[in-house]
Scaffold this active site. Sequence first.
Site, mmCIF file in Angstrom:
data_model
loop_
_atom_site.group_PDB
_atom_site.id
_atom_site.type_symbol
_atom_site.label_atom_id
_atom_site.label_comp_id
_atom_site.label_asym_id
_atom_site.label_seq_id
_atom_site.Cartn_x
_atom_site.Cartn_y
_atom_site.Cartn_z
ATOM 1 N N PRO A 233 42.278 35.009 42.385
ATOM 2 C CA PRO A 233 42.318 35.522 43.262
ATOM 3 C C PRO A 233 42.194 35.749 44.631
ATOM 4 O O PRO A 233 41.087 36.663 44.639
ATOM 5 C CB PRO A 233 43.629 37.322 42.911
ATOM 6 C CG PRO A 233 43.541 37.407 41.091
ATOM 7 C CD PRO A 233 42.053 35.637 40.936
ATOM 8 N N GLU A 234 41.851 35.613 45.890
ATOM 9 C CA GLU A 234 41.297 35.903 47.036
ATOM 10 C C GLU A 234 42.256 36.153 47.897
ATOM 11 O O GLU A 234 43.034 36.531 47.539
ATOM 12 C CB GLU A 234 40.337 34.347 47.216
ATOM 13 C CG GLU A 234 39.445 33.122 46.259
ATOM 14 C CD GLU A 234 38.685 32.926 46.954
ATOM 15 O OE1 GLU A 234 38.172 32.483 47.783
ATOM 16 O OE2 GLU A 234 38.193 31.785 46.177
#
Length: 297
Positions: free
Chosen positions: A2-3
Amino acid sequence: MPELPEVETVTRGLKKHALGLNIAAVEVRHHGVIVGPSEAFVESLRGRRIQSVDRKGKVLFVEVARDGEPLRYLVVRLGMTGQLTLQSREAALEPHTHVRMVLGEGGKELRFRDVRRFGNLRSLDRAELATFLARLGPDAQRATPEEFLAAMRGRHGAIKSWLMNQQALAGLGNIYADEALFAARIHPLAQPARVATVTALALYRAVQKVLAQAVARQGTSFRDYLDIEGRPGRFAIKLKVYQRTGEPCRRCKAKIRRVVIAGRSSHFCPRCQPRPRHIAKMRGPRAAGRVTRAASC
DNA sequence: GCAAGCCTGACC
DNA sequence: GGTCAGGCTTGC
């Protein structure tokens, strides 16, 4: 992993489906993912209503309220493999589900799953949240060009490390950092302070573009993204350099190269992202020279 | 053994 | 102060 775009997607999902719901019950199945005592965590959230959801960089925070009491915030960091999902209470419990929260009366449940447990959850009051968020640099998607340029000033380490430093700029991880540098045609070892202003602005636009594209696509393919973790094929976006070592550059056909910067692998096109003069030949960001911009391919 | 994000501690 | 190596964790 996840960014910012993934966190933005989760934020939108929660806004759409969880706003106004009451947290009826909280179960912590693995205490290690809670920052601070988990009893206090549970007590501070139970019986409160979800009032708003927002994020800064990769940090997600849910404002919860109860009549006559000060606001509290559920702060979530997804880390590397963290997932926050909303599902039916009856749905089979997947392995590595560390926290469950029963929402409202409709049989919905918010679940935090994290295989590697780099992610964590905490409960903060308003002042604590402010302090926590103040440690982050400007959000990569909401920063103005001026803020972006200001954040680059005086930085002499590798620009790749700078992009990933959440205290400098919040939201980018390894994937989008590599992709943005490629789009802006900047060598990952270049020094932020020595990058010409026009080039820095190109990087600003590249960051905006990469993030916007990712947000747009994750919005529809997030489920798949969650299911297929750790494979290049999971991204809706066609990656240009990330994990394409040895493969031809999609722009000029040169072989994509990989270097390790601050312990993280960095992928770049040696022709599209030429090494600036101030970077020594073999490695190490320290070398004498001028700030010259080399031509691109 | 490698990959990731982030914290701690060491270095200058 | 900035910068960076090391460690955490676990599936591939």
